[in-house]
Design a protein around this motif. Structure first.
Motif, PDB file in Angstrom:
ATOM      1  N   SER A  37       0.819  -1.201   0.000  1.00 33.62           N
ATOM      2  CA  SER A  37       0.000   0.000   0.000  1.00 33.62           C
ATOM      3  C   SER A  37       0.859   1.261   0.000  1.00 33.62           C
ATOM      4  O   SER A  37       0.471   2.280  -0.566  1.00 33.62           O
ATOM      5  N   ILE A  38       2.013   1.207   0.634  1.00 33.42           N
ATOM      6  CA  ILE A  38       2.934   2.343   0.606  1.00 33.42           C
ATOM      7  C   ILE A  38       3.513   2.508  -0.793  1.00 33.42           C
ATOM      8  O   ILE A  38       3.683   3.626  -1.282  1.00 33.42           O
ATOM      9  N   ALA A  39       3.820   1.395  -1.443  1.00 35.89           N
ATOM     10  CA  ALA A  39       4.404   1.457  -2.785  1.00 35.89           C
ATOM     11  C   ALA A  39       3.459   2.140  -3.767  1.00 35.89           C
ATOM     12  O   ALA A  39       3.877   2.990  -4.557  1.00 35.89           O
ATOM     13  N   PHE A  40       2.192   1.783  -3.703  1.00 36.18           N
ATOM     14  CA  PHE A  40       1.200   2.404  -4.581  1.00 36.18           C
ATOM     15  C   PHE A  40      -0.164   2.188  -3.939  1.00 36.18           C
ATOM     16  O   PHE A  40      -0.583   1.042  -3.791  1.00 36.18           O
ATOM     17  N   PRO A  41      -0.838   3.257  -3.527  1.00 38.39           N
ATOM     18  CA  PRO A  41      -2.141   3.088  -2.864  1.00 38.39           C
ATOM     19  C   PRO A  41      -3.108   2.291  -3.732  1.00 38.39           C
ATOM     20  O   PRO A  41      -3.282   2.559  -4.909  1.00 38.39           O
ATOM     21  N   GLY A  42      -3.707   1.289  -3.120  1.00 38.41           N
ATOM     22  CA  GLY A  42      -4.626   0.405  -3.821  1.00 38.41           C
ATOM     23  C   GLY A  42      -4.090  -0.994  -3.972  1.00 38.41           C
ATOM     24  O   GLY A  42      -4.855  -1.954  -4.004  1.00 38.41           O
ATOM     25  N   PHE A  43      -2.771  -1.161  -4.038  1.00 40.22           N
ATOM     26  CA  PHE A  43      -2.192  -2.488  -4.222  1.00 40.22           C
ATOM     27  C   PHE A  43      -2.427  -3.376  -3.007  1.00 40.22           C
ATOM     28  O   PHE A  43      -2.653  -4.573  -3.140  1.00 40.22           O
ATOM     29  N   GLY A  44      -2.369  -2.816  -1.815  1.00 42.08           N
ATOM     30  CA  GLY A  44      -2.651  -3.596  -0.619  1.00 42.08           C
ATOM     31  C   GLY A  44      -4.090  -4.071  -0.578  1.00 42.08           C
ATOM     32  O   GLY A  44      -4.390  -5.172  -0.126  1.00 42.08           O
ATOM     33  N   HIS A  45      -4.999  -3.230  -1.070  1.00 40.88           N
ATOM     34  CA  HIS A  45      -6.407  -3.613  -1.120  1.00 40.88           C
ATOM     35  C   HIS A  45      -6.642  -4.710  -2.153  1.00 40.88           C
ATOM     36  O   HIS A  45      -7.519  -5.547  -1.970  1.00 40.88           O
ATOM     37  N   PHE A  46      -5.887  -4.689  -3.240  1.00 41.39           N
ATOM     38  CA  PHE A  46      -5.978  -5.786  -4.204  1.00 41.39           C
ATOM     39  C   PHE A  46      -5.598  -7.110  -3.557  1.00 41.39           C
ATOM     40  O   PHE A  46      -6.218  -8.143  -3.812  1.00 41.39           O
ATOM     41  N   LEU A  47      -4.564  -7.108  -2.707  1.00 42.31           N
ATOM     42  CA  LEU A  47      -4.152  -8.332  -2.029  1.00 42.31           C
ATOM     43  C   LEU A  47      -5.214  -8.835  -1.061  1.00 42.31           C
ATOM     44  O   LEU A  47      -5.300 -10.031  -0.798  1.00 42.31           O
ATOM     45  N   LEU A  48      -6.019  -7.925  -0.530  1.00 40.44           N
ATOM     46  CA  LEU A  48      -7.088  -8.315   0.389  1.00 40.44           C
ATOM     47  C   LEU A  48      -8.408  -8.562  -0.320  1.00 40.44           C
ATOM     48  O   LEU A  48      -9.429  -8.760   0.326  1.00 40.44           O
ATOM     49  N   ASN A  49      -8.402  -8.525  -1.645  1.00 43.90           N
ATOM     50  CA  ASN A  49      -9.588  -8.758  -2.471  1.00 43.90           C
ATOM     51  C   ASN A  49     -10.681  -7.722  -2.243  1.00 43.90           C
ATOM     52  O   ASN A  49     -11.857  -8.023  -2.372  1.00 43.90           O
ATOM     53  N   LYS A  50     -10.302  -6.512  -1.921  1.00 48.04           N
ATOM     54  CA  LYS A  50     -11.251  -5.416  -1.792  1.00 48.04           C
ATOM     55  C   LYS A  50     -11.125  -4.572  -3.058  1.00 48.04           C
ATOM     56  O   LYS A  50     -10.482  -3.525  -3.074  1.00 48.04           O
ATOM     57  N   TYR A  51     -11.772  -5.041  -4.106  1.00 49.58           N
ATOM     58  CA  TYR A  51     -11.520  -4.507  -5.434  1.00 49.58           C
ATOM     59  C   TYR A  51     -12.079  -3.112  -5.660  1.00 49.58           C
ATOM     60  O   TYR A  51     -11.447  -2.295  -6.335  1.00 49.58           O
TER      61      TYR A  51
END
Length: 114
Positions: A37-51
């Motif tokens: 999520s720090i690298a690019f906001p939204g990527f951490g949410h993709f890993l948690l399947n919160k599309y």
């Protein structure tokens, strides 16, 4: 899920079931999610399947990055031309960028620390 009582004494849930389906099945390290999520906001949410939240934050990051001209200011600052970086950067938009960036990191990691 108002009628749910937690009897689980684990640190993290194995799964979270909502009206939209199961959003987390595998245990994930909170530090890994936070770093994505720090690298690019939204990527951490993709890993948690919160599309939906992931795509929203992803589009917001692209838009605000273009509006603030942040990448151009970073290039100028990396080359040592700090006056040009100050002129290029739109400070009002940067003040909108910072809270959303921190919000993206917080929303991804807050449920995982429980």
């Amino acid at each position: 899920m108002e009628n749910f009582q937690n009897t689980n004494k684990s640190r993290r849930y194995k799964a979270y079931v909502s009206i939209f389906g199961t959003t987390q099945i595998h245990l994930r390290n909170p530090w890994t999610i936070a770093m994505w999520s720090i690298a690019f906001p939204g990527f951490g949410h993709f890993l948690l399947n919160k599309y939906f939240r992931a795509f929203s934050l992803f589009i917001w990051e692209i838009y605000i990055n273009q509006a603030t001209r942040l990448n151009q200011a970073m290039v100028y600052s990396f080359t040592g031309n700090f006056d040009a970086a100050k002129e290029v950067l739109d400070l009002k938009m940067v003040l909108m960028y910072i809270p959303v960036y921190l919000f993206a990191i917080w929303t991804v990691t807050a449920p995982l620390w429980i």
